[in-house]
Scaffold this motif. Structure first.
Motif, PDB file in Angstrom:
ATOM      1  N   THR A  29     -43.091 -11.391  22.509  1.00  0.00           N
ATOM      2  CA  THR A  29     -42.285 -12.397  23.270  1.00  0.00           C
ATOM      3  C   THR A  29     -40.628 -11.496  23.001  1.00  0.00           C
ATOM      4  O   THR A  29     -40.848 -10.540  21.964  1.00  0.00           O
ATOM      5  CB  THR A  29     -42.245 -13.484  22.679  1.00  0.00           C
ATOM      6  OG1 THR A  29     -41.643 -13.687  21.482  1.00  0.00           O
ATOM      7  CG2 THR A  29     -43.263 -14.254  23.037  1.00  0.00           C
ATOM      8  N   VAL A  30     -39.571 -11.684  23.604  1.00  0.00           N
ATOM      9  CA  VAL A  30     -38.447 -11.080  23.325  1.00  0.00           C
ATOM     10  C   VAL A  30     -37.822 -11.811  22.174  1.00  0.00           C
ATOM     11  O   VAL A  30     -37.208 -11.116  21.442  1.00  0.00           O
ATOM     12  CB  VAL A  30     -37.505 -11.602  24.678  1.00  0.00           C
ATOM     13  CG1 VAL A  30     -36.157 -11.149  24.269  1.00  0.00           C
ATOM     14  CG2 VAL A  30     -38.058 -10.896  25.868  1.00  0.00           C
ATOM     15  N   GLU A  31     -38.221 -13.031  22.040  1.00  0.00           N
ATOM     16  CA  GLU A  31     -37.718 -13.867  20.682  1.00  0.00           C
ATOM     17  C   GLU A  31     -38.169 -13.061  19.549  1.00  0.00           C
ATOM     18  O   GLU A  31     -37.436 -12.827  18.446  1.00  0.00           O
ATOM     19  CB  GLU A  31     -38.142 -15.209  20.670  1.00  0.00           C
ATOM     20  CG  GLU A  31     -37.731 -15.870  21.663  1.00  0.00           C
ATOM     21  CD  GLU A  31     -38.140 -15.932  23.332  1.00  0.00           C
ATOM     22  OE1 GLU A  31     -37.296 -16.128  24.169  1.00  0.00           O
ATOM     23  OE2 GLU A  31     -39.225 -15.333  23.384  1.00  0.00           O
ATOM     24  N   ALA A  32     -39.508 -12.630  19.601  1.00  0.00           N
ATOM     25  CA  ALA A  32     -40.121 -11.856  18.475  1.00  0.00           C
ATOM     26  C   ALA A  32     -39.339 -10.453  18.229  1.00  0.00           C
ATOM     27  O   ALA A  32     -39.190  -9.938  17.104  1.00  0.00           O
ATOM     28  CB  ALA A  32     -41.655 -11.742  18.662  1.00  0.00           C
ATOM     29  N   GLN A  33     -39.232  -9.727  19.326  1.00  0.00           N
ATOM     30  CA  GLN A  33     -38.748  -8.536  19.452  1.00  0.00           C
ATOM     31  C   GLN A  33     -37.022  -8.803  18.751  1.00  0.00           C
ATOM     32  O   GLN A  33     -36.509  -7.853  18.066  1.00  0.00           O
ATOM     33  CB  GLN A  33     -38.501  -8.083  20.611  1.00  0.00           C
ATOM     34  CG  GLN A  33     -37.850  -6.695  20.972  1.00  0.00           C
ATOM     35  CD  GLN A  33     -37.684  -6.119  22.199  1.00  0.00           C
ATOM     36  OE1 GLN A  33     -37.361  -7.035  23.066  1.00  0.00           O
ATOM     37  NE2 GLN A  33     -37.580  -4.857  22.393  1.00  0.00           N
ATOM     38  N   ALA A  34     -36.437  -9.796  19.216  1.00  0.00           N
ATOM     39  CA  ALA A  34     -35.253 -10.094  18.732  1.00  0.00           C
ATOM     40  C   ALA A  34     -35.169  -9.918  17.181  1.00  0.00           C
ATOM     41  O   ALA A  34     -33.920  -9.586  16.562  1.00  0.00           O
ATOM     42  CB  ALA A  34     -34.470 -11.017  19.211  1.00  0.00           C
ATOM     43  N   LYS A  35     -36.059 -10.344  16.346  1.00  0.00           N
ATOM     44  CA  LYS A  35     -35.910 -10.354  14.984  1.00  0.00           C
ATOM     45  C   LYS A  35     -35.920  -9.049  14.445  1.00  0.00           C
ATOM     46  O   LYS A  35     -35.405  -8.883  13.187  1.00  0.00           O
ATOM     47  CB  LYS A  35     -37.251 -10.934  14.228  1.00  0.00           C
ATOM     48  CG  LYS A  35     -37.464 -12.409  14.828  1.00  0.00           C
ATOM     49  CD  LYS A  35     -38.728 -13.093  14.276  1.00  0.00           C
ATOM     50  CE  LYS A  35     -39.138 -14.533  14.614  1.00  0.00           C
ATOM     51  NZ  LYS A  35     -40.528 -14.943  14.193  1.00  0.00           N
ATOM     52  N   GLY A  38     -32.614  -7.195  17.639  1.00  0.00           N
ATOM     53  CA  GLY A  38     -31.575  -8.378  18.033  1.00  0.00           C
ATOM     54  C   GLY A  38     -30.076  -7.952  17.347  1.00  0.00           C
ATOM     55  O   GLY A  38     -29.279  -8.291  18.056  1.00  0.00           O
ATOM     56  N   LYS A  46     -35.930  -9.119  29.104  1.00  0.00           N
ATOM     57  CA  LYS A  46     -37.045  -9.679  29.435  1.00  0.00           C
ATOM     58  C   LYS A  46     -37.753  -9.176  30.853  1.00  0.00           C
ATOM     59  O   LYS A  46     -36.985  -8.719  31.621  1.00  0.00           O
ATOM     60  CB  LYS A  46     -36.894 -11.294  29.634  1.00  0.00           C
ATOM     61  CG  LYS A  46     -35.813 -11.639  30.738  1.00  0.00           C
ATOM     62  CD  LYS A  46     -35.701 -13.025  30.963  1.00  0.00           C
ATOM     63  CE  LYS A  46     -34.693 -13.817  31.850  1.00  0.00           C
ATOM     64  NZ  LYS A  46     -34.594 -15.076  31.793  1.00  0.00           N
ATOM     65  N   THR A  64     -31.951 -11.077  28.647  1.00  0.00           N
ATOM     66  CA  THR A  64     -32.645 -12.218  28.211  1.00  0.00           C
ATOM     67  C   THR A  64     -31.984 -13.507  28.537  1.00  0.00           C
ATOM     68  O   THR A  64     -32.388 -14.499  28.820  1.00  0.00           O
ATOM     69  CB  THR A  64     -32.608 -12.191  26.831  1.00  0.00           C
ATOM     70  OG1 THR A  64     -31.415 -11.975  26.079  1.00  0.00           O
ATOM     71  CG2 THR A  64     -33.573 -11.138  26.170  1.00  0.00           C
ATOM     72  N   GLU A  65     -30.410 -13.349  28.933  1.00  0.00           N
ATOM     73  CA  GLU A  65     -29.911 -14.724  29.349  1.00  0.00           C
ATOM     74  C   GLU A  65     -29.798 -14.841  30.671  1.00  0.00           C
ATOM     75  O   GLU A  65     -29.317 -15.988  31.036  1.00  0.00           O
ATOM     76  CB  GLU A  65     -28.129 -14.526  28.565  1.00  0.00           C
ATOM     77  CG  GLU A  65     -27.312 -13.282  29.149  1.00  0.00           C
ATOM     78  CD  GLU A  65     -27.698 -12.202  28.349  1.00  0.00           C
ATOM     79  OE1 GLU A  65     -26.750 -11.330  28.395  1.00  0.00           O
ATOM     80  OE2 GLU A  65     -28.553 -11.986  27.704  1.00  0.00           O
TER      81      GLU A  65
END
Length: 333
Positions: A29-35, A38, A46, A64-65
């Motif tokens: 996910t993008v959220e995991a990539q951001a870690k 980011g 995305k 992403t936004e």
């Protein structure tokens, strides 16, 4: 077999494209990539892999936004409400040839993905660089939009930048503004029967003049799929009109006019007609170009009919009658 990450990175180097590569654990996910990336300079993306009811595929690559409403996007593509949805997981391997979590514009380098339509968020242009997976989700690369464009042009897929949050009205006088981005054909998944009589979408005319990236902001007509079968005189040539480029349209009209004039101005015609030569040339231009322009008008009407049929299931009876009335009026004297 599809391209590997190493082959893609080598290709970017051959094209002298500047990029920064960051290795990290596999992310889905993008959220995991951001870690992992980011906090670095650059915008995360995305990437949605979509398909329509006729098994045509799309990649929507957005910040992403950016809010992407699939119902609105479907209408803007001329597919009606609910005409586009997430592609099945098996299509990732068969069409894009990447695993789950690896959807990326770079997947278009694969031959199996050459008919996939790519819609890029115009918001990418507001950032110095953007992050994408290089065909593998255990790393990310950052590059600027100009270099992304350079890569896409190198594989014959000029970029199309779209305001993905726009919600323009679609109706009788306002055709879908993204209909030109519907792929002209599609790779059918194994075991998926192709519906008979299915019409093809507009060509992938996300080909802009001189292979430059384009920002899609207005509606374009669909490229006609059939040519007039009427017999034409030697001076008449079919007009391959580019509805998306008015300047090119005018230039082509002038070129055909010049061809007709040069065809008629012959020594035998000058001697034979003399004072009537100007009238003869004028009549020839009116006859030959008139036929071409009339064909163009009919093709425009056929575009409207196609859009009516594409959106039939989403219209009320009164709206259908109104649209068909507008279509019929095109053929009145």
């Amino acid at each position: 077999m599809g391209w590997t990450k190493e082959q893609l990175l080598a290709r970017l180097q051959e094209l002298q494209i500047d990029f920064s590569k960051y290795d990290h654990p596999v992310v889905l996910t993008v959220e995991a990539q951001a870690k992992y990336v980011g906090h670095m300079k650059g915008a995360l993306s995305k990437n949605l892999f979509l398909k329509d009811k006729k098994q045509r595929f799309y990649i929507v690559s957005a910040l992403t936004e950016t809010k992407v409403d699939l119902k609105v996007l479907s209408q803007r593509l001329g597919l009606g409400k609910g005409g586009i949805r997430m592609a099945p997981e098996e299509a990732l391997g068969e069409i894009l040839q990447v695993p789950l979590g690896c959807v990326t514009p770079f997947a278009l380098v694969n031959e199996s993905a050459r008919h996939v339509s790519l819609l890029l968020d115009q918001g990418f242009k507001n950032h110095e660089c953007c992050f994408f997976h290089p065909l593998s989700n255990d790393s990310s690369i950052a590059l600027n939009v100009r270099d992304l464009d350079k890569f896409l042009n190198s594989i014959g897929n000029p970029p199309a930048y779209v305001d993905l949050e726009a919600n323009p009205a679609v109706g009788k006088d306002q055709p879908p503004d993204l209909v030109m981005l519907v792929p002209s054909d599609a790779k059918i998944l194994a075991g998926t029967p192709e519906k008979q009589g299915s019409s093809q979408g507009s060509e992938k005319n996300h080909i802009s003049v001189n292979n430059q990236p384009k920002v899609v902001t207005v509606a374009k007509a669909v490229k006609p799929s059939t040519a007039s079968t009427k017999e034409k005189s030697p001076g008449a040539v079919n007009l391959s009109i580019s509805y998306a480029d008015p300047d090119k349209f005018v230039e082509e009209i002038l070129e055909k006019t010049r061809t007709i004039v040069l065809t008629e101005i012959k020594e035998e015609n000058i001697e034979k007609h003399q004072d009537q030569l100007a009238t003869m040339i004028s009549n020839s231009i009116s006859k030959q170009l008139g036929l071409e322009l009339k064909n163009i008008a009919c093709r425009s009407c056929s575009t409207w009919l196609r859009l009516i049929l594409l959106d039939f299931n989403t219209k009320a009876e009164g709206e259908i009658i109104e649209l068909l009335g507008a279509f019929a009026s095109c053929f009145k004297e």
